[in-house]
Scaffold this active site. Structure first.
Site, PDB file in Angstrom:
ATOM      1  N   ARG A  19       0.831  -1.217   0.000  1.00  0.00           N
ATOM      2  CA  ARG A  19       0.000   0.000   0.000  1.00  0.00           C
ATOM      3  C   ARG A  19       0.858   1.257   0.000  1.00  0.00           C
ATOM      4  NH1 ARG A  19      -3.810  -0.622   4.872  1.00  0.00           N
ATOM      5  NH2 ARG A  19      -1.924  -1.610   5.642  1.00  0.00           N
ATOM      6  N   ASN A  37      -6.192  -2.900   1.655  1.00  0.00           N
ATOM      7  CA  ASN A  37      -6.140  -4.362   1.696  1.00  0.00           C
ATOM      8  C   ASN A  37      -7.564  -4.893   1.632  1.00  0.00           C
ATOM      9  OD1 ASN A  37      -3.357  -4.428   2.010  1.00  0.00           O
ATOM     10  ND2 ASN A  37      -3.435  -4.643   4.216  1.00  0.00           N
TER      11      ASN A  37
END
Length: 92
Positions: A19, A37
């Site tokens: 990320r 996620n």
């Protein structure tokens, strides 16, 4: 031309900085949107920006950060949500 895409990256992509890596890449490419996620096994990206910049991001997602092991990248057109900047989201 501006495009919006939903990108789902699966493999070993959680717990490896994917990320944060995505946020840096997207900001460098002047894209806007978010990354999060999902399902405990994948990373979802919603990004909007220049078509060429988006193609560069999608290609880069096949590699990801150093510790990632990408098995699959799914790209689908999406609607522009008007999101400002590029951020990390939490939760599915």
């Amino acid at each position: 031309m501006t495009v919006t895409q939903r990108i789902v990256v699966s493999g070993r992509v959680q717990g490896v900085g994917y990320r944060n890596w995505t946020m840096g890449a997207a900001r460098d490419l002047r894209l806007r949107g978010w990354v999060r996620n999902i399902n405990g096994t994948a990373v979802e990206i919603l990004a909007t920006g220049d078509e060429e910049a988006m193609a560069i991001l999608v290609e880069a997602c096949h590699q990801g950060p150093r510790l990632a092991q990408v098995d699959h990248v799914d790209v689908q057109p999406a609607e522009d949500t008007g999101w400002k900047g590029f951020t990390k989201r939490f939760g599915s």
